[in-house]
Write a protein that holds these residues in place. Structure first.
Motif, mmCIF file in Angstrom:
data_model
loop_
_atom_site.group_PDB
_atom_site.id
_atom_site.type_symbol
_atom_site.label_atom_id
_atom_site.label_comp_id
_atom_site.label_asym_id
_atom_site.label_seq_id
_atom_site.Cartn_x
_atom_site.Cartn_y
_atom_site.Cartn_z
ATOM 1 N N PHE A 462 0.846 -1.193 0.000
ATOM 2 C CA PHE A 462 0.000 0.000 0.000
ATOM 3 C C PHE A 462 0.880 1.241 0.000
ATOM 4 C CE2 PHE A 462 -4.342 -1.473 0.952
ATOM 5 C CZ PHE A 462 -4.097 -2.795 1.272
ATOM 6 N N CYS A 463 0.241 2.327 -0.336
ATOM 7 C CA CYS A 463 0.930 3.615 -0.223
ATOM 8 C C CYS A 463 1.173 3.892 1.257
ATOM 9 C CB CYS A 463 0.066 4.720 -0.834
ATOM 10 S SG CYS A 463 0.803 6.373 -0.735
ATOM 11 N N ILE A 464 2.191 4.681 1.543
ATOM 12 C CA ILE A 464 2.495 5.023 2.941
ATOM 13 C C ILE A 464 1.470 5.969 3.546
ATOM 14 C CG2 ILE A 464 4.967 4.693 2.643
ATOM 15 C CD1 ILE A 464 5.242 7.762 2.450
ATOM 16 N N THR A 483 1.181 -7.124 4.728
ATOM 17 C CA THR A 483 1.128 -5.825 4.049
ATOM 18 C C THR A 483 2.447 -5.092 4.188
ATOM 19 O OG1 THR A 483 0.338 -4.537 5.941
ATOM 20 C CG2 THR A 483 -1.331 -5.652 4.601
ATOM 21 N N PHE A 484 2.684 -4.220 3.232
ATOM 22 C CA PHE A 484 3.888 -3.390 3.191
ATOM 23 C C PHE A 484 3.483 -1.960 2.854
ATOM 24 C CE2 PHE A 484 6.912 -6.875 3.113
ATOM 25 C CZ PHE A 484 6.141 -7.928 2.639
ATOM 26 N N GLY A 485 4.376 -1.058 3.166
ATOM 27 C CA GLY A 485 4.136 0.340 2.817
ATOM 28 C C GLY A 485 5.234 0.838 1.899
ATOM 29 N N ILE A 486 4.821 1.521 0.856
ATOM 30 C CA ILE A 486 5.771 2.057 -0.114
ATOM 31 C C ILE A 486 5.186 3.338 -0.661
ATOM 32 C CG2 ILE A 486 4.735 0.710 -1.992
ATOM 33 C CD1 ILE A 486 7.547 0.511 -3.220
ATOM 34 N N ALA A 487 6.011 4.233 -1.140
ATOM 35 C CA ALA A 487 5.499 5.492 -1.708
ATOM 36 C C ALA A 487 4.509 5.175 -2.823
ATOM 37 C CB ALA A 487 6.648 6.320 -2.266
ATOM 38 N N GLY A 488 3.465 5.941 -2.920
ATOM 39 C CA GLY A 488 2.341 5.628 -3.791
ATOM 40 C C GLY A 488 2.651 5.521 -5.268
ATOM 41 N N SER A 733 -6.771 16.875 -3.565
ATOM 42 C CA SER A 733 -6.029 16.839 -2.302
ATOM 43 C C SER A 733 -6.252 15.527 -1.567
ATOM 44 C CB SER A 733 -6.450 18.006 -1.402
ATOM 45 O OG SER A 733 -7.735 17.785 -0.868
ATOM 46 N N LEU A 734 -7.327 14.813 -1.932
ATOM 47 C CA LEU A 734 -7.595 13.531 -1.287
ATOM 48 C C LEU A 734 -6.939 12.378 -2.045
ATOM 49 C CD1 LEU A 734 -11.380 14.055 -0.469
ATOM 50 C CD2 LEU A 734 -9.444 14.258 1.096
ATOM 51 N N ASP A 735 -6.377 12.678 -3.214
ATOM 52 C CA ASP A 735 -5.695 11.638 -3.982
ATOM 53 C C ASP A 735 -4.251 11.496 -3.499
ATOM 54 O OD1 ASP A 735 -7.486 12.321 -7.103
ATOM 55 O OD2 ASP A 735 -7.928 10.983 -5.425
ATOM 56 N N CYS A 736 -3.428 10.831 -4.299
ATOM 57 C CA CYS A 736 -2.095 10.462 -3.818
ATOM 58 C C CYS A 736 -1.084 11.571 -4.063
ATOM 59 C CB CYS A 736 -1.659 9.176 -4.513
ATOM 60 S SG CYS A 736 -0.085 8.550 -3.923
ATOM 61 N N GLY A 737 -0.528 12.112 -2.992
ATOM 62 C CA GLY A 737 0.476 13.166 -3.137
ATOM 63 C C GLY A 737 1.735 12.650 -3.817
ATOM 64 N N ALA A 738 2.053 11.386 -3.590
ATOM 65 C CA ALA A 738 3.258 10.823 -4.212
ATOM 66 C C ALA A 738 3.080 10.657 -5.714
ATOM 67 C CB ALA A 738 3.581 9.472 -3.580
ATOM 68 N N CYS A 739 1.830 10.681 -6.167
ATOM 69 C CA CYS A 739 1.563 10.570 -7.607
ATOM 70 C C CYS A 739 1.207 11.940 -8.175
ATOM 71 C CB CYS A 739 0.409 9.589 -7.865
ATOM 72 S SG CYS A 739 0.767 7.945 -7.265
ATOM 73 N N GLY A 740 1.732 12.963 -7.561
ATOM 74 C CA GLY A 740 1.500 14.317 -8.063
ATOM 75 C C GLY A 740 0.072 14.775 -7.947
ATOM 76 N N GLY A 741 -0.660 14.273 -6.971
ATOM 77 C CA GLY A 741 -2.053 14.667 -6.811
ATOM 78 C C GLY A 741 -3.018 13.871 -7.680
ATOM 79 N N LEU A 745 -3.558 4.343 -9.204
ATOM 80 C CA LEU A 745 -3.836 3.098 -9.939
ATOM 81 C C LEU A 745 -2.880 2.911 -11.113
ATOM 82 C CD1 LEU A 745 -5.506 0.602 -10.543
ATOM 83 C CD2 LEU A 745 -7.089 2.034 -11.831
ATOM 84 N N SER A 746 -2.650 3.967 -11.861
ATOM 85 C CA SER A 746 -1.786 3.817 -13.044
ATOM 86 C C SER A 746 -0.375 3.417 -12.631
ATOM 87 C CB SER A 746 -1.751 5.124 -13.831
ATOM 88 O OG SER A 746 -3.052 5.463 -14.259
ATOM 89 N N SER A 747 0.126 3.991 -11.551
ATOM 90 C CA SER A 747 1.465 3.622 -11.070
ATOM 91 C C SER A 747 1.488 2.151 -10.676
ATOM 92 C CB SER A 747 1.865 4.475 -9.868
ATOM 93 O OG SER A 747 1.950 5.831 -10.233
ATOM 94 N N ALA A 748 0.406 1.701 -10.040
ATOM 95 C CA ALA A 748 0.336 0.296 -9.653
ATOM 96 C C ALA A 748 0.334 -0.596 -10.886
ATOM 97 C CB ALA A 748 -0.931 0.042 -8.823
ATOM 98 N N ARG A 749 -0.404 -0.200 -11.894
ATOM 99 C CA ARG A 749 -0.473 -0.996 -13.134
ATOM 100 C C ARG A 749 0.904 -1.042 -13.808
ATOM 101 N NH1 ARG A 749 -4.863 0.953 -17.112
ATOM 102 N NH2 ARG A 749 -4.535 -1.108 -18.017
#
Lengths: 1039, 249
Positions: A462-464, A483-488, A733-741, A745-749
């Motif tokens: 998961f994202c951190i 589970t693990f934590g990693i930047a989104g 602002s509720l989305d992933c800050g590590a993914c530039g806002g 999902l696309s990063s995961a794919r």
């Protein structure tokens, strides 16, 4: 000429330096949380807060009452508060001139009583005089000593230094509201120039730059100022913005050494607009910045011109800095009276007299009233102080000791208490952080888990993000999930060109610039839009014209009414209905691999062919069946100037020679079928994809950084996160800050695609990471508003894994429901929703589609910790959704590279998020975005409050406050690294930016040494070893 | 004739026109007792209205103009006022001057009551603010809305009642005055409407100065029970307004 150029460069450099303190403001389409005091991070935290409070005219701590509520609620422990008070007393006594022991006075008890038992500050508005205070304490008359002229003048000069904008001083002394009027004019200019397609009418000549375009439409007062500047400029040249700034500052008489701070303060009056313009000026690839350039120098020139025009229209007020100084020197009492009146500090008994004197403006009367006022102010301040001291004396049981103090001792007591009060914010903050650290340390465990006899059913990364902590905990509770934590962004910085979109989005933290481009393509024919989607678009476009809304309301207003009723009264049902009608996005594939030159060339040709066919249809009216491949090929070669056309080409195209020539020219100029564009397209296509070695590197890095290098499960979920909300300008602002806002999902794919390739796995095996053949990396999306986890790219799943899907889905659904049940009460929902997990999930789903919901979720509010270590360290405890959890195993990172990567990227992003929440909470009006209810979207990149205000930066009140009180507890980020002390220290020292943050106190750093079991806390420039609180039944055993 | 003149003089003192109004304002400013001030505001318009009503006096054009000028002048001056206590007095004078436009028409006493009741309520609220904060003055940093929310809400309700918002009694009074005059004199009608707008503007400024501002800690708000009593008072005021409206229109 040289001198002129030199001066211009000097002004530009000054403006650049002055702008350093202004935080960037990114367009809200991809909301980026940032530290508003980022420009002051070179200072120690406490010092930066003091400077920030001055520059932003904002509070940087909560009020005493709010901290008292924390004390009552257990968020601040009494012990930690007493500890901080003792430290503060020691420091204050060391600084004070007269630090002699005060007989019978227990300072610790006094300070504790003051901070915990009083709401109002003790510190007097005027300097306390011992004899006067003594008289007030004993009920005697305070001698009517006249106010000292020099003291009042010094007070005024301190209040109006040379580096403070002159109109602020004029407003404070004469109640003129120049600052507000100036801000309004500048905002209007910014709105007109920087609009990004929201307005139908915009400022003309925007391509010439902000200042130049504005100059052409400047109001008449400003034109007079510009004419003055022009008079001094070389003949035939229009004055540039630098010359205008120089002229105005010289005319006002701002000394050179004060100019940088003067300009900073100018920009800080509209820190949102200034931050946006500053960001925009350095974003070279930003389309709007290229089309309509503008920078801080332009903004300052506009501001200075308008400011001077406003001041020139005044009578009876000083319009230069020296004139202001002279006025304060000649008539200090009157000016002090005016200042107190216009800043609304005059107490009730004198307010009517003061108002009459100020409004009539007669100098003799003003002086008389001023003398009386200052004397009365002095007496009232001492009476009040005496009363407060007596009250404190009674609370501490030391009233007798207080009454027996002499004048000097009384002055010393007040001086000490005032010094401590000035540090009160830090006392409370440090006490809060100490309590939070105790809570964290009390929940950790170093006891290793029992060894596994089989691999986990599922491993999920998961994202951190703090919101992942809850879902991870529940997932681990419902089954054999690890589970693990990693930047989104999963460590893969990439740009994505989504299906059907015309621009890229960066899927990485804003600190990074991705070099690689990923394309999303579909096999489905997506050219026909669903009727409802099309209607939606048409409706929106209609609203943007001036006249049509009036007609539209009459004609089809009822349709909108149905929409409004549906989504207000039954949002979930209505949303489901709309989903059925709207066009669905087809299944897509990601192009991840590098294109060969032949492939890229083939793509360019294919695009050119398609464009030529469209052009021939549109321009020549030829049906598609009349345009065969041969014709297309010939036209293409002709347009690219590779070959001449055949003699019969014009005839085949049913036109003549001139017509053919014209059409080919159109192909080149309008449809961009030309050599230059083709080369550019080839270059862009060269960015597409990742080479094999790159893919191997990213997968290896991602897995190593989280400590997953063996014992892989059948399923390895890569869970990105995003949110769902309606009518929410802060959706991003509720989305992933590590993914530039953006959502993750696309990063995961992308990472899943890479990790599933045999070629990549073969290379990984050579590097020591053997991924079994039956391990499948599956991308998933965690919706943080509803806590649902949806699996993606299931069509790529091997058939052998299908039998396990049901078990996986059941587990994920159970975890979602439990997580919703835990979260829902905090959103103020009724307790019956909160009791039943299914009902709770329905509640969160309704939340996500309710357009009236100003708080679809709490987001990252409550964040307090950043833990870098193994999951086993935190597994046994609920962290209540307050911790960023990054998996890390120091044993796999002997050279500390992975830890340094975590510190450089995710930790800094976490710190930005933490401080954005901090400052938005302590002063939501100045450093946050205020209430969403009053906001209007502006220019398609930001929001304003009402119809005209500064761009609102920070977070809205609904994100950090609950009924006006803080929901988010403002604390600095406590970062815990689980690693041997030396290992962690070297990593911190190896990252200069993080080292500075730690040394300056922006981050609270803790190193938990799993070998020794000791925790080391960095505090007050040194490492302190904490007594162990951690559960450790045996030393960590190496694998 | 002499008795008419005497009546007229009495009315001019009781419903003072400028410059006689200066004395009335000065007298009111010197009354320290808040309860007395409120009672006086309630009843001050009634005697003058009674005199005019009893005399059946229809003011000549020049006198009507004088009254309207007085009303507009005090309404306009009220825009710049920051002291709520003085503001109430100015509005009382402006209201009193407007009542001259009702002379010769039915229900003048009811109109006077309709204007006087909200003024009295407002005076009571101002007194409450002064007791807690020392003064009800927009030049002080009161920020009443967050400092004392219940008191602030009542203050706003009183303000709205004074500036003749529906269903305040003063609304129906003003409406009746406009209706009466609209058939007779366009300038007088415009003057009444002008006053109405100026009252609203001045009330907005007063409200902005006293109630609005950055959030501050709550201080000494009125108890909930007392707030309910005053709230009931405003409900009663509204009911009175509706009844009055039925009588006047």
């Amino acid at each position: 000429m040289k001198q002129d150029l030199g001066r211009q460069l000097s002004i530009r450099a000054t403006a650049y330096v002055a702008g350093e303190a202004v935080p960037f403001f990114w367009p809200m389409r991809t909301f980026v949380k940032r530290n508003p005091l980022h420009g002051l991070e070179h200072l120690a935290f406490e010092e930066a807060l003091a400077k920030g409070a001055d520059l932003f005219r904002a509070r940087t701590f909560l009020s005493r009452g709010q901290y008292q509520a924390y004390l009552a609620g257990g968020k601040v422990s009494a012990e930690s508060l007493e500890h901080e008070i003792a430290a503060a007393i020691g420091e204050a006594a060391g600084e004070a001139k007269n630090a002699a022991t005060l007989p019978g006075i227990d300072l610790g008890a006094w300070v504790k009583s003051l901070l915990t038992g009083c709401i109002d500050p003790l510190s007097p508005a005027v300097a306390a005089k011992g004899p006067d205070l003594h008289a007030a304490l004993h009920g005697a008359e305070i001698p009517a000593a006249p106010a000292s002229r020099e003291a009042v003048e010094a007070e005024l000069l301190a209040a109006f230094p040379d580096d403070r904008p002159l109109y602020e001083a004029i407003d404070a002394l004469f109640g003129t509201e120049l600052g507000e009027r100036l801000d309004g004019q500048v905002i209007r200019a910014c709105l007109a120039f920087f609009d990004e397609g929201q307005s139908v009418w915009s400022m003309p000549d925007r391509s010439k730059g902000f200042f130049t375009a504005w100059r052409n439409v400047a109001p008449s007062g400003a034109r007079r100022v510009l004419a003055e500047v022009e008079a001094g400029a070389p003949a035939g040249t229009a004055p540039g913005p630098e010359r205008v700034i120089d002229h105005v500052l010289s005319a006002i008489g701002v000394p050179s050494e004060a100019r940088p701070t003067y300009l900073t303060r100018e920009m800080m009056r509209l820190q949102g607009w200034s931050g946006f313009i500053r960001w925009r000026a350095q974003a070279k690839r930003y389309y709007w910045s290229q089309e309509h350039p503008g920078d801080l120098v332009d903004l300052l020139a506009v501001r200075c011109t308008l400011g001077m025009a406003l001041m020139q229209g005044l009578e009876g007020c000083p319009v230069t800095v020296p004139a202001l100084r002279d006025l304060c020197a000649q008539r200090p009492f009157e000016m002090a009276l005016r200042r107190d009146y216009h800043e609304r500090r005059v107490p009730a008994p004198m307010i009517r007299d003061v108002q009459t004197a100020v409004e009539r403006g007669k100098a003799s009367r003003l002086d008389k009233v001023a003398s009386r006022y200052l004397a009365e102010r002095h007496r009232a301040a001492h009476r009040r102080l005496a009363g407060e001291l007596q009250r404190l004396g009674r609370k501490t049981g030391q009233l007798d000791a207080l009454m027996s103090l002499g004048p000097e001792d009384l002055a010393a007591l007040v001086d000490l208490l005032s010094r401590i009060e000035r540090r009160e914010g830090m006392i409370w903050l440090r006490a809060s952080e100490a309590t939070a650290l105790d809570t964290l340390m009390g929940g950790l465990t170093l006891t290793p888990p029992p060894p596994r006899d089989k691999r986990p059913f599922v491993q999920a990364a998961f994202c951190i993000d703090v919101r992942s902590e809850r879902i991870r905990r529940h997932l681990e509770g419902v089954g054999d999930y690890q589970t693990f934590g990693i930047a989104g962004f999963f460590g893969v910085p990439a740009s994505l060109l989504e299906l059907g979109k015309g621009s890229e989005k960066h899927l990485c933290p804003v600190l990074l610039t991705p070099r690689n481009l990923v394309l999303e393509m579909s096999a489905a024919d997506w050219s026909d839009e669903a009727a409802v989607t099309l209607l939606d678009k048409v409706m929106h476009e209609l609203k943007e014209t001036v006249i049509s809304p009036f007609v539209t309301v009459e004609a089809i207003g009822l349709l909108f009414g149905l929409d409004m009723i549906g989504k207000t009264l039954a949002p979930q049902t209505y949303h489901r209905l709309r989903e059925r009608l709207d066009a669905k996005k087809p299944r897509t594939h990601l192009i991840l691999d590098k294109l060969s030159r032949e492939q890229a060339d083939s793509i360019v040709r294919a695009v050119q062919r398609a464009v030529i066919i469209e052009a021939a249809e549109h321009e020549l009216g030829l049906p598609t069946e009349d345009i065969n491949d041969a014709i297309v090929r010939e036209l293409r070669e002709y347009a690219l100037k590779n070959a001449e056309p055949s003699p019969d080409l014009a005839a085949r195209l049913k036109t003549d020679e001139p017509g053919l020539a014209g059409f080919v020219e159109q192909l080149r100029e309008v449809y961009r079928i030309n050599r230059g564009v083709a080369d550019m397209q080839m270059e862009h296509l060269g960015r597409v994809g990742f080479g094999l070695e790159e893919q191997v590197m990213f997968v290896q890095q991602a897995l190593s950084s989280i400590g997953l290098s063996e014992n892989f499960s059948r399923f390895v979920l890569l869970v990105g996160h995003g949110s769902t909300s309606e009518n929410n300008a802060y959706e991003s602002s509720l989305d992933c800050g590590a993914c530039g806002g953006n959502d993750g999902l696309s990063s995961a794919r992308i990472l899943a695609n890479m990790a599933n390739k045999h070629t990549v796995r073969r290379r990984l095996a050579e590097k020591g990471i053997e991924i079994p053949d039956d391990t499948w990396f599956l991308p998933a999306m965690h919706n943080t508003t509803t806590d649902e986890i949806a699996l993606h790219d299931l069509e790529l799943l091997p058939a052998t894994h299908l039998v396990y899907l049901d078990r996986l889905r059941v587990g994920l659904a159970s975890a979602s429901r439990l997580c919703a049940q835990e979260r829902l009460p905090a959103l103020g929902f009724r307790s019956d929703h909160g009791c039943d997990p299914r009902a709770a999930l329905r509640g969160t789903q309704r939340n996500a589609v309710d357009w009236s919901q100003v708080r679809p979720e709490w987001g990252l509010s409550g964040n307090a910790y950043f833990v870098i270590g193994r999951r086993d360290l935190t597994r046994g405890t609920s962290m209540d959704g307050r911790a960023f959890l990054h998996s890390y195993d120091y044993r796999l990172d002997p050279k500390r590279r992975l830890l340094e990567n975590i510190l450089t990227g995710p930790l800094v992003v976490g710190q930005w998020i933490n401080l954005e929440h901090y400052f938005s909470t302590v002063d939501n009006d100045r450093l946050g975005a205020g209430s969403k209810v009053y906001q209007n979207v502006t220019g398609q990149f930001g929001v304003m409050t009402g119809n005209l205000s500064d761009l609102r930066t920070g977070l809205p009140s609904q994100t950090v406050l609950n009924r006006g009180q803080p929901y988010h507890q403002p604390l600095r980020l406590t970062t815990l690294i689980e690693a041997p002390f030396d290992h962690a220290m070297r990593a911190i020292n190896g990252v200069a930016s993080v080292k500075r943050l730690v040394l300056n106190g922006w981050i609270r750093m803790v190193i938990l040494d799993p070998v020794t079991g000791q925790a080391h806390v960095f505090d007050e420039s040194k490492w302190i070893t904490r007594p162990s609180q951690i559960d450790q039944t045996e030393d960590l055993v190496t694998r | 004739m002499s008795s008419d003149l005497a009546l007229l003089a009495g009315a001019a003192l009781l419903l003072p026109l400028f410059p006689f109004s200066i004395l009335a304002v000065a007298v009111f400013e010197r009354i320290g007792n808040g309860t007395l001030r409120s009672l006086l505001l309630l009843v001050c318009l009634l005697p003058g209205a009674a005199v005019l009503d009893r005399a059946g006096f229809i003011p000549p054009d020049w006198m009507l103009a004088w009254a309207m000028l007085t009303a507009v002048f005090y309404a306009w001056r009220a825009v710049a006022l920051q002291d709520a206590r003085l503001w109430v007095v100015f509005l009382a004078v402006s209201s009193g001057a407007l009542l001259w436009a009702g002379a010769g028409h039915d229900g003048l006493l009811w109109k006077a009551l309709g204007l006087g009741l909200p003024l009295a309520m407002m005076s009571v609220l101002v007194e409450l603010i002064e007791r807690r904060f020392g003064a009800a003055h927009a030049g002080m940093d009161l920020r009443l809305a967050t400092a004392a929310p219940k008191l602030s809400a009542l203050f706003v309700a009183a303000l709205l009642a004074v500036i003749a918002m529906p269903v305040s009694p003063s609304f129906f009074t003003m409406l009746a005055l406009v209706v009466d005059q609209s058939r007779l004199s366009a300038p007088t009608t415009l003057a009444i409407l002008g006053c109405w707008i100026l009252w609203s503007w001045s009330a907005a400024r007063l409200f902005a100065g006293i109630a609005v501002g950055p959030r501050r800690e709550r201080t000494d708000d009125i108890p909930a029970g007392l707030a309910r009593i005053y709230g009931a008072g405003f409900v009663g005021l509204g009911a009175t307004g509706i009844v009055l409206g039925g009588m006047l229109l």
